[in-house]
Write a protein that holds these residues in place. Structure first.
Motif, PDB file in Angstrom:
ATOM      1  N   VAL A 148       5.019   8.773  -3.613  1.00  0.00           N
ATOM      2  CA  VAL A 148       5.210   7.267  -5.075  1.00  0.00           C
ATOM      3  C   VAL A 148       4.028   6.919  -5.224  1.00  0.00           C
ATOM      4  CG1 VAL A 148       7.876   7.982  -4.794  1.00  0.00           C
ATOM      5  CG2 VAL A 148       6.022   6.084  -3.149  1.00  0.00           C
ATOM      6  N   THR A 149       3.738   5.858  -6.119  1.00  0.00           N
ATOM      7  CA  THR A 149       2.457   5.145  -5.771  1.00  0.00           C
ATOM      8  C   THR A 149       3.224   3.890  -6.175  1.00  0.00           C
ATOM      9  OG1 THR A 149       1.864   6.747  -7.351  1.00  0.00           O
ATOM     10  CG2 THR A 149       0.404   5.114  -7.198  1.00  0.00           C
ATOM     11  N   VAL A 150       2.461   3.628  -5.381  1.00  0.00           N
ATOM     12  CA  VAL A 150       2.236   1.539  -5.959  1.00  0.00           C
ATOM     13  C   VAL A 150       1.038   0.544  -5.697  1.00  0.00           C
ATOM     14  CG1 VAL A 150       3.291  -0.387  -3.832  1.00  0.00           C
ATOM     15  CG2 VAL A 150       4.088   1.971  -3.590  1.00  0.00           C
ATOM     16  N   GLN A 151       1.179   0.095  -7.102  1.00  0.00           N
ATOM     17  CA  GLN A 151       0.339  -0.625  -7.571  1.00  0.00           C
ATOM     18  C   GLN A 151       0.428  -1.688  -7.499  1.00  0.00           C
ATOM     19  OE1 GLN A 151       0.000   1.830 -10.831  1.00  0.00           O
ATOM     20  NE2 GLN A 151      -1.843   2.549  -9.902  1.00  0.00           N
ATOM     21  N   GLY A 152      -0.970  -2.824  -7.629  1.00  0.00           N
ATOM     22  CA  GLY A 152      -0.616  -3.904  -8.418  1.00  0.00           C
ATOM     23  C   GLY A 152      -0.885  -5.062  -7.058  1.00  0.00           C
ATOM     24  N   GLU A 153      -0.478  -6.294  -6.708  1.00  0.00           N
ATOM     25  CA  GLU A 153      -0.168  -6.587  -5.800  1.00  0.00           C
ATOM     26  C   GLU A 153       0.499  -6.570  -4.485  1.00  0.00           C
ATOM     27  OE1 GLU A 153      -2.200  -9.695  -5.531  1.00  0.00           O
ATOM     28  OE2 GLU A 153      -2.857  -9.620  -7.487  1.00  0.00           O
ATOM     29  N   VAL A 154       0.123  -5.591  -3.353  1.00  0.00           N
ATOM     30  CA  VAL A 154       0.804  -5.259  -2.528  1.00  0.00           C
ATOM     31  C   VAL A 154      -0.751  -4.913  -1.331  1.00  0.00           C
ATOM     32  CG1 VAL A 154       2.636  -4.218  -3.051  1.00  0.00           C
ATOM     33  CG2 VAL A 154       0.789  -2.941  -2.747  1.00  0.00           C
ATOM     34  N   ASN A 155      -0.539  -5.798  -0.352  1.00  0.00           N
ATOM     35  CA  ASN A 155      -1.693  -5.401   0.176  1.00  0.00           C
ATOM     36  C   ASN A 155      -2.175  -4.264   0.958  1.00  0.00           C
ATOM     37  OD1 ASN A 155      -2.032  -8.338   1.630  1.00  0.00           O
ATOM     38  ND2 ASN A 155      -0.538  -7.530   2.028  1.00  0.00           N
ATOM     39  N   LYS A 156      -1.834  -3.186   0.352  1.00  0.00           N
ATOM     40  CA  LYS A 156      -2.255  -1.678   0.573  1.00  0.00           C
ATOM     41  C   LYS A 156      -1.770  -0.898  -0.182  1.00  0.00           C
ATOM     42  CE  LYS A 156      -0.911  -0.728   5.135  1.00  0.00           C
ATOM     43  NZ  LYS A 156      -1.018  -0.431   6.222  1.00  0.00           N
ATOM     44  N   PRO A 157      -2.639  -0.754  -1.799  1.00  0.00           N
ATOM     45  CA  PRO A 157      -1.797  -0.067  -2.787  1.00  0.00           C
ATOM     46  C   PRO A 157      -2.271   1.281  -2.331  1.00  0.00           C
ATOM     47  CG  PRO A 157      -4.116  -0.951  -3.076  1.00  0.00           C
ATOM     48  CD  PRO A 157      -3.330  -1.746  -2.077  1.00  0.00           C
ATOM     49  N   GLY A 158      -0.758   2.281  -3.665  1.00  0.00           N
ATOM     50  CA  GLY A 158      -2.047   3.038  -2.890  1.00  0.00           C
ATOM     51  C   GLY A 158      -0.727   4.268  -3.137  1.00  0.00           C
ATOM     52  N   VAL A 159      -1.634   5.926  -3.381  1.00  0.00           N
ATOM     53  CA  VAL A 159      -0.689   7.166  -3.203  1.00  0.00           C
ATOM     54  C   VAL A 159       0.600   7.841  -1.972  1.00  0.00           C
ATOM     55  CG1 VAL A 159       0.149   9.009  -3.817  1.00  0.00           C
ATOM     56  CG2 VAL A 159      -1.344   8.050  -5.243  1.00  0.00           C
ATOM     57  N   HIS A 160       1.582   7.232  -1.822  1.00  0.00           N
ATOM     58  CA  HIS A 160       2.314   7.784   0.159  1.00  0.00           C
ATOM     59  C   HIS A 160       2.860   9.407  -0.565  1.00  0.00           C
ATOM     60  CE1 HIS A 160       1.270   3.630   0.920  1.00  0.00           C
ATOM     61  NE2 HIS A 160       2.127   2.597   0.180  1.00  0.00           N
ATOM     62  N   THR A 161       2.467   9.859   0.282  1.00  0.00           N
ATOM     63  CA  THR A 161       3.523  11.040   0.343  1.00  0.00           C
ATOM     64  C   THR A 161       4.045  11.213   1.969  1.00  0.00           C
ATOM     65  OG1 THR A 161       1.427  12.594  -0.741  1.00  0.00           O
ATOM     66  CG2 THR A 161       3.131  13.591   0.478  1.00  0.00           C
ATOM     67  N   ILE A 162       5.886  11.650   1.574  1.00  0.00           N
ATOM     68  CA  ILE A 162       5.888  10.939   3.063  1.00  0.00           C
ATOM     69  C   ILE A 162       6.469  12.920   3.073  1.00  0.00           C
ATOM     70  CG2 ILE A 162       6.526   8.733   2.170  1.00  0.00           C
ATOM     71  CD1 ILE A 162       9.813   9.701   1.310  1.00  0.00           C
ATOM     72  N   ASN A 163       6.867  12.592   3.991  1.00  0.00           N
ATOM     73  CA  ASN A 163       7.998  13.466   4.506  1.00  0.00           C
ATOM     74  C   ASN A 163       9.770  14.077   4.580  1.00  0.00           C
ATOM     75  OD1 ASN A 163       5.391  15.284   5.600  1.00  0.00           O
ATOM     76  ND2 ASN A 163       5.394  14.205   7.622  1.00  0.00           N
ATOM     77  N   SER A 164      10.423  12.646   4.292  1.00  0.00           N
ATOM     78  CA  SER A 164      11.324  13.012   4.306  1.00  0.00           C
ATOM     79  C   SER A 164      11.970  12.811   2.296  1.00  0.00           C
ATOM     80  CB  SER A 164      11.990  11.339   4.190  1.00  0.00           C
ATOM     81  OG  SER A 164      13.122  11.384   3.830  1.00  0.00           O
ATOM     82  N   GLU A 165      13.544  12.824   2.309  1.00  0.00           N
ATOM     83  CA  GLU A 165      13.537  13.099   0.490  1.00  0.00           C
ATOM     84  C   GLU A 165      14.413  11.291   0.115  1.00  0.00           C
ATOM     85  OE1 GLU A 165      15.925  16.394   0.731  1.00  0.00           O
ATOM     86  OE2 GLU A 165      13.831  17.277   1.264  1.00  0.00           O
ATOM     87  N   ARG A 166      14.195  10.316   0.896  1.00  0.00           N
ATOM     88  CA  ARG A 166      14.769   9.532   1.199  1.00  0.00           C
ATOM     89  C   ARG A 166      14.157   8.330   1.594  1.00  0.00           C
ATOM     90  NH1 ARG A 166      20.694   9.209   0.950  1.00  0.00           N
ATOM     91  NH2 ARG A 166      20.577   7.476   2.586  1.00  0.00           N
ATOM     92  N   LEU A 167      13.640   7.531   0.240  1.00  0.00           N
ATOM     93  CA  LEU A 167      12.239   6.794  -0.180  1.00  0.00           C
ATOM     94  C   LEU A 167      12.893   5.531  -0.390  1.00  0.00           C
ATOM     95  CD1 LEU A 167       9.503   5.734   1.548  1.00  0.00           C
ATOM     96  CD2 LEU A 167       8.631   6.613  -0.671  1.00  0.00           C
ATOM     97  N   THR A 168      13.422   4.361  -0.021  1.00  0.00           N
ATOM     98  CA  THR A 168      13.631   3.086  -0.717  1.00  0.00           C
ATOM     99  C   THR A 168      12.392   2.212  -1.128  1.00  0.00           C
ATOM    100  OG1 THR A 168      13.639   1.519   0.960  1.00  0.00           O
ATOM    101  CG2 THR A 168      15.463   2.967   0.953  1.00  0.00           C
ATOM    102  N   LEU A 169      13.181   1.579  -2.337  1.00  0.00           N
ATOM    103  CA  LEU A 169      11.730   0.589  -3.651  1.00  0.00           C
ATOM    104  C   LEU A 169      11.099  -0.526  -1.708  1.00  0.00           C
ATOM    105  CD1 LEU A 169       9.847  -0.886  -4.974  1.00  0.00           C
ATOM    106  CD2 LEU A 169      12.078  -2.310  -5.737  1.00  0.00           C
ATOM    107  N   ALA A 170      11.498  -1.110  -0.804  1.00  0.00           N
ATOM    108  CA  ALA A 170      11.548  -2.039   0.377  1.00  0.00           C
ATOM    109  C   ALA A 170      10.837  -0.875   1.221  1.00  0.00           C
ATOM    110  CB  ALA A 170      12.599  -2.155   1.234  1.00  0.00           C
TER     111      ALA A 170
END
Length: 261
Positions: A148-170
């Motif tokens: 998933v990609t997180v942009q804007g007013e966050v401290n560490k924006p970027g693309v997050h690749t995870i090893n799980s198949e369940r990731l919440t917005l939080a």
């Protein structure tokens, strides 16, 4: 007398500025009605990841007889490193790419349509078809490029690749170092691909209602954008002209002091 009046006016104007910039608690705190929402939560909100085009799948078939299961597995590939003295290498498991039609090419079985199925349905389909050839096959499947990609007013924006198949917005927000003080918590933009179309969705994280919505869990390739709040927008406008604003304020205080002389 003039100095006292000017000082009082400065203090009043300063207080008005500070009060105007103070954030309302309701725009800052997450999950404000969490007790009411979670008490009403039902089992109908079970999350299931659906396979889609461009997913990279690791599928491993095993059985009591390893030789019988071997034809149903992709061969591992050796990747060598020419920069090492012995040119050592590592074995890499080949992956299945889900094409634009939702299909993969599976050894022995040929073309198999997995797009649109959840993991349980896909494993069940493969197990059923492989059972025609070997006894009691075990199929393990994993999505290897969930991101998933997180942009804007966050401290560490970027693309997050995870090893799980369940990731919440939080969790995605937490991986990005949480929102900055300038992030709008009540109007987060989620861009999700639905039936081949990119759809904008607004999420209010100050209310816990989103935790029982289809947007609590993120899908593969979701984009999360945190907009700046009014404080950030105003500061970006005032910042370059701060010295001018201070000069204007000083002039105003002086004029008023002279007027009441």
């Amino acid at each position: 007398m003039k100095n006292k009046i000017a000082l009082k006016l400065s203090l009043i104007l300063g207080c008005m500025f500070l009060l105007g910039s103070c954030a309302n608690k309701k725009t800052i705190v997450y999950y404000q009605n969490v007790e009411d929402v979670l008490l009403k939560e039902s089992n109908d909100n079970k999350f299931e990841t659906r396979l889609r085009a461009d997913d990279l799948l690791m599928i491993i078939v095993s059985a009591e007889d390893p030789e019988a299961a071997a034809p149903f597995n992709l061969m591992n590939t050796m990747t060598t490193n020419p920069n090492t003295p012995a040119a050592s290498g590592t074995m890499t498991q080949q992956l299945y790419l889900v094409d634009g039609n939702g299909n993969i090419e599976f050894p022995v079985l040929g073309t198999i349509k997995l797009g649109g199925k959840n993991k349980e349905e896909a494993v069940s389909l493969l197990t059923k078809q492989i059972s025609q050839y070997i006894t009691n096959p075990i199929v393990n499947m994993r999505i290897m490029n969930f991101k998933v990609t997180v942009q804007g007013e966050v401290n560490k924006p970027g693309v997050h690749t995870i090893n799980s198949e369940r990731l919440t917005l939080a969790e995605a927000i937490a991986l990005s170092g949480d929102l900055t003080v300038y992030g709008k918590r009540d109007n987060i933009l989620l861009i999700r691909e639905i039936d081949g179309r990119r759809v904008p969705i607004r999420v209010d994280m100050t209310k816990a209602d989103f935790m029982v919505s289809p947007y609590y869990y993120l899908n593969q390739n979701d984009i999360v954008y945190v907009e700046p709040n009014k404080t950030k927008i105003n500061s970006s406008v005032v910042g370059p002209n701060l010295s001018l604003a201070i000069s204007a304020l000083s002039l105003l205080v002086t004029v008023i002091a002279l007027a009441v002389k």
